[in-house]
Design a protein around this motif. Sequence first.
Motif, PDB file in Angstrom:
ATOM      1  N   UNK A  77     -11.341  -1.474   9.968  1.00  0.00           N
ATOM      2  CA  UNK A  77     -10.583  -1.135  10.712  1.00  0.00           C
ATOM      3  C   UNK A  77      -9.269  -2.486  10.923  1.00  0.00           C
ATOM      4  N   UNK A  78      -9.791  -3.445  11.267  1.00  0.00           N
ATOM      5  CA  UNK A  78      -8.667  -4.436  11.193  1.00  0.00           C
ATOM      6  C   UNK A  78      -7.843  -4.630  10.065  1.00  0.00           C
ATOM      7  N   UNK A  79      -8.440  -4.369   9.005  1.00  0.00           N
ATOM      8  CA  UNK A  79      -7.553  -4.515   7.704  1.00  0.00           C
ATOM      9  C   UNK A  79      -6.659  -3.177   7.720  1.00  0.00           C
ATOM     10  N   UNK A  80      -7.161  -2.081   8.282  1.00  0.00           N
ATOM     11  CA  UNK A  80      -6.429  -0.774   8.182  1.00  0.00           C
ATOM     12  C   UNK A  80      -5.076  -0.969   9.164  1.00  0.00           C
ATOM     13  N   UNK A  81      -5.467  -1.374  10.191  1.00  0.00           N
ATOM     14  CA  UNK A  81      -4.271  -1.856  11.357  1.00  0.00           C
ATOM     15  C   UNK A  81      -3.329  -2.625  10.603  1.00  0.00           C
ATOM     16  N   UNK A  82      -3.781  -3.794   9.905  1.00  0.00           N
ATOM     17  CA  UNK A  82      -2.921  -4.666   9.284  1.00  0.00           C
ATOM     18  C   UNK A  82      -1.933  -3.907   8.350  1.00  0.00           C
ATOM     19  N   UNK A  83      -2.553  -3.107   7.640  1.00  0.00           N
ATOM     20  CA  UNK A  83      -1.703  -2.201   6.816  1.00  0.00           C
ATOM     21  C   UNK A  83      -0.691  -1.578   7.251  1.00  0.00           C
ATOM     22  N   UNK A 118      18.406   5.464  -3.709  1.00  0.00           N
ATOM     23  CA  UNK A 118      17.440   6.462  -3.983  1.00  0.00           C
ATOM     24  C   UNK A 118      16.238   5.784  -4.977  1.00  0.00           C
ATOM     25  N   UNK A 119      16.491   4.846  -5.900  1.00  0.00           N
ATOM     26  CA  UNK A 119      15.532   4.118  -6.429  1.00  0.00           C
ATOM     27  C   UNK A 119      14.691   3.127  -5.651  1.00  0.00           C
ATOM     28  N   UNK A 120      15.247   2.486  -4.695  1.00  0.00           N
ATOM     29  CA  UNK A 120      14.746   1.677  -4.057  1.00  0.00           C
ATOM     30  C   UNK A 120      13.767   2.248  -2.791  1.00  0.00           C
ATOM     31  N   UNK A 121      14.324   3.428  -2.391  1.00  0.00           N
ATOM     32  CA  UNK A 121      13.361   4.219  -1.607  1.00  0.00           C
ATOM     33  C   UNK A 121      12.028   4.748  -2.090  1.00  0.00           C
ATOM     34  N   UNK A 122      12.470   5.247  -3.524  1.00  0.00           N
ATOM     35  CA  UNK A 122      11.184   5.772  -4.262  1.00  0.00           C
ATOM     36  C   UNK A 122      10.382   4.750  -4.693  1.00  0.00           C
ATOM     37  N   UNK A 123      10.958   3.816  -5.130  1.00  0.00           N
ATOM     38  CA  UNK A 123       9.955   2.482  -5.935  1.00  0.00           C
ATOM     39  C   UNK A 123       9.303   1.613  -4.804  1.00  0.00           C
ATOM     40  N   UNK A 124      10.052   1.320  -3.738  1.00  0.00           N
ATOM     41  CA  UNK A 124       9.200   0.567  -2.733  1.00  0.00           C
ATOM     42  C   UNK A 124       8.867   1.312  -1.482  1.00  0.00           C
ATOM     43  N   UNK A 125       9.694   2.475  -1.131  1.00  0.00           N
ATOM     44  CA  UNK A 125       9.351   3.148  -0.107  1.00  0.00           C
ATOM     45  C   UNK A 125       7.849   3.860  -0.198  1.00  0.00           C
ATOM     46  N   UNK A 126       7.644   4.499  -1.419  1.00  0.00           N
ATOM     47  CA  UNK A 126       6.473   5.133  -1.596  1.00  0.00           C
ATOM     48  C   UNK A 126       5.250   4.344  -1.331  1.00  0.00           C
ATOM     49  N   UNK A 127       5.022   3.249  -1.975  1.00  0.00           N
ATOM     50  CA  UNK A 127       3.860   2.448  -1.865  1.00  0.00           C
ATOM     51  C   UNK A 127       3.842   1.918  -0.197  1.00  0.00           C
ATOM     52  N   UNK A 128       4.846   1.603   0.404  1.00  0.00           N
ATOM     53  CA  UNK A 128       4.806   1.510   1.803  1.00  0.00           C
ATOM     54  C   UNK A 128       4.098   2.546   2.656  1.00  0.00           C
ATOM     55  N   UNK A 129       4.603   3.768   2.354  1.00  0.00           N
ATOM     56  CA  UNK A 129       4.155   4.902   2.979  1.00  0.00           C
ATOM     57  C   UNK A 129       2.691   5.467   2.638  1.00  0.00           C
ATOM     58  N   UNK A 130       2.338   4.892   1.311  1.00  0.00           N
ATOM     59  CA  UNK A 130       0.960   4.965   0.952  1.00  0.00           C
ATOM     60  C   UNK A 130       0.085   4.057   1.915  1.00  0.00           C
ATOM     61  N   UNK A 131       0.514   2.756   2.074  1.00  0.00           N
ATOM     62  CA  UNK A 131      -0.067   1.729   2.866  1.00  0.00           C
ATOM     63  C   UNK A 131      -0.510   2.322   4.489  1.00  0.00           C
ATOM     64  N   UNK A 132       0.639   2.999   4.913  1.00  0.00           N
ATOM     65  CA  UNK A 132       0.539   3.312   6.319  1.00  0.00           C
ATOM     66  C   UNK A 132      -0.325   4.801   6.374  1.00  0.00           C
ATOM     67  N   UNK A 142      -2.981   5.325   4.245  1.00  0.00           N
ATOM     68  CA  UNK A 142      -4.310   5.027   3.870  1.00  0.00           C
ATOM     69  C   UNK A 142      -4.955   4.249   5.240  1.00  0.00           C
ATOM     70  N   UNK A 143      -4.251   3.620   5.745  1.00  0.00           N
ATOM     71  CA  UNK A 143      -4.573   2.677   7.107  1.00  0.00           C
ATOM     72  C   UNK A 143      -4.720   3.637   8.214  1.00  0.00           C
ATOM     73  N   UNK A 144      -3.950   4.819   8.221  1.00  0.00           N
ATOM     74  CA  UNK A 144      -4.263   5.838   9.182  1.00  0.00           C
ATOM     75  C   UNK A 144      -5.503   6.482   8.938  1.00  0.00           C
ATOM     76  N   UNK A 169     -10.671   8.069  10.630  1.00  0.00           N
ATOM     77  CA  UNK A 169     -11.995   8.713   9.726  1.00  0.00           C
ATOM     78  C   UNK A 169     -11.516   9.894   8.955  1.00  0.00           C
ATOM     79  N   UNK A 170     -10.212  10.021   8.711  1.00  0.00           N
ATOM     80  CA  UNK A 170     -10.145  11.357   7.915  1.00  0.00           C
ATOM     81  C   UNK A 170     -10.634  11.205   6.472  1.00  0.00           C
TER      82      UNK A 170
END
Length: 567
Positions: A243-249, A303-317, A319-321, A326-327
Motif C-alpha cells: 500500500x505504501x508503494x501504491x501511494x508512492x506510484x 501527441x507523441x509525448x502524451x501517448x509515449x510518456x502519459x500512458x505509462x504514467x496513467x498506468x502507474x496511477x 495500478x496504484x489505485x 483492492x479492486x
Amino acid sequence: MNRTITMNLSGIIFHIEEDAYDKLNKYLAAIKGYFANSESRDEIMSDIESRIAEMLQTKVSQTKQAVLMADVESVIAIMGKPEDFADESATSQPNNGSNYQYNEKQHHTGRRRVFRDPDEKMLGGVCSGVANYFDFDPIWLRGAFAISFFVFGTGFLLYIILWMIIPEAKTTAEKLEMRGEKVDVNNIGKAVTEEFDDFKKRMKGWENDVNNPENKAKVKKSAHRVGNFITELFQGTFKVVGKIFAIFLIVIGITFLVALLATLFGRGTISAFNSPGDAIHFSLYEFGDAVLPNTISFELIVIGLILFIGIPLLSMVYSGIKYLFGFKEKNRIVKYTANILWLFGLAIMVYIGIQIGTDFTEHATTKQNITIAQPKNNTLYLDLKPSSEEDIEDKYNRHRKIHLGDWYIISKDEQKFRLGYPSFTIVASETNEFELVAVKSAEGFDKKEAANRAKNIEYAITQMDSTILFNSFYDIDALDKLRGQELKLILKVPLNKVVFLSKRMEKIIYDIDNVNDTFDSDMVNRRWIMTTRGLECLDCKGLENVIKHDTIIIPNIPNIPAQPKMP
C-alpha cells in the motif's frame, strides 16, 4: 635410583616412578571395578582421572619433575578408598578380584572455591555460584542485582564484570569444590551418578510427553498456529509495504502527469541546473521550433509525448489505485487500448527521431575571409563586445536562453536564431598582414544542404583603428533549424607583430598554442608576439598598470563609441 615411566593421565603427560605408577594403576583399576555396574562409569572415571591429574600437577616442579610414591599416596589419601563409597551405595559392589587394601583412613573437609554454576543459572550462573560459595539462597542475590540494575543502573555492569572474571564449574570436581564438598571418589561418583540419573529421568519424561497422543495433538496444533501466525505476519507486512508503494506510484504518476500537461499545453518553462547558481530556462515550444524539421508540426510531437510518456504514467496511477482500494477486476479493453496507444506514441517518437537524425547525415565546412584594417603600430587589440546578450534580452523579453556549458541558444526573432559562443584561436600568418578567417560548419541530409547551412551562418565584427570588437554570438536562419552549426575564428598574426587579449576574450578563446605553454584562461590581459618559434608572451608580469577592473586602457587609441543594438 628408581626407574621412571612416562604416562598419560587425562591428557597430561607425567614422569612417574615405576612403583608409584603400579600403585596408581591398581588404584584406578579398583575404582573402575567398583563402578563396573554403573551406567555412568566412563564419566565417573573421566572426572576422577581429571581430579588426580590436577593434584599430581601440583606435586611436580622445575626441580622435581618425577611423581614419587609419596605423591601418589597423598593423592589416594585425599581421594579416599573405593570401599567407602561401596558401603554407602547399594547399587555398586566392589570387584571380588581386587586385592587392593588400605590400612589407614583419613578424613578431609572440602575447601570452597568460587565458580559460576552452570546447572542452576538464569543467565551466566554468577548469582548461583556466589550463593553456593557463601551458602545462601541465590534468589536474594538475584533480587539485589535486579534492584541495582533498575534503581542505580550499575547492576548490569557489575554482573558482566563478575561473569568475565569468575570461571564456570565445568568438571564434577569443580562443582564439588563450588559447594564445599570433599573432592574424593565417593562424592565424584555420587555427583556423576546423580547427574546421569537426572538426565535419564528428563529424557524419559520427554519421551513420554512425545509419545502421549494428547501431547502430540497439542504440539501439532501449536505448530499449526505458529505457522499460521508467521504466514499472517508476512502477509500483513507485504500488504502494508504494497500500500505504501501504491501511494508512492500514485503520487509520482500524478506529479509527472501534471508537469507534462503543464509543459505541453500551458507553454510552461522547463528549468534545470547546469551548474551551481546557473539555471537553464527554456520553453518547450521554442526548443521544438528550433529542432523539429519544417515538415513536422509541433502538435505531432505533443501527441507523441502524451501517448509515449502519459500512458505509462496513467498506468502507474491506475495500478496504484487498484491495489490501494483492492479492486480485483481486470478490464482487458482498457489494457489493450492503453498498449495500442502507447505503441502509437512510440511510433510517432521514432518517426520524429528518424526525421531529425537524417538531418545529421553529412557534415560540411566553409571558410570566409573577414577583412580587417592593419594596425599602424603593429599591435592589434582584441576585445569582446560588452553586454550584447543583455541588450538582446531587454529588447526581446519573451525569448529564452538555453545555456549548456559555454554554448548558448538565444531566440532572436521569427526569422533567426542567435547562438553563442564562437571559438577563437591564433596561428602564424604566411604573409606580412593580419588576417581573420571564419570557419563555419553545419550538418545536413547531404553535403549540399550542410554546406548551405554553413554558409548561412552570419557573423560580423567591429574595428576601430587598432581595436577589433568581436561579437559573442552568431546568427542562423530559423528555417535551417539547429543542425550543429559552429563558428571558429582564426586570427593569423604575422611574424614580429603583437596582439593584446582583453579579459572578456576569455569567453571565446580556445586552445591557443604558445611558447610559454600558458592556459587559455591565463593568456588574457597580456601582449603576445609571433616569433619563429610561435606565439610568445611579452608581459606576463607587471600588468597592474595596464589592467583596471577588466577594462582595457589603450594608450593613443580614441574612445570606442557605444555600438548600436543589432536588429
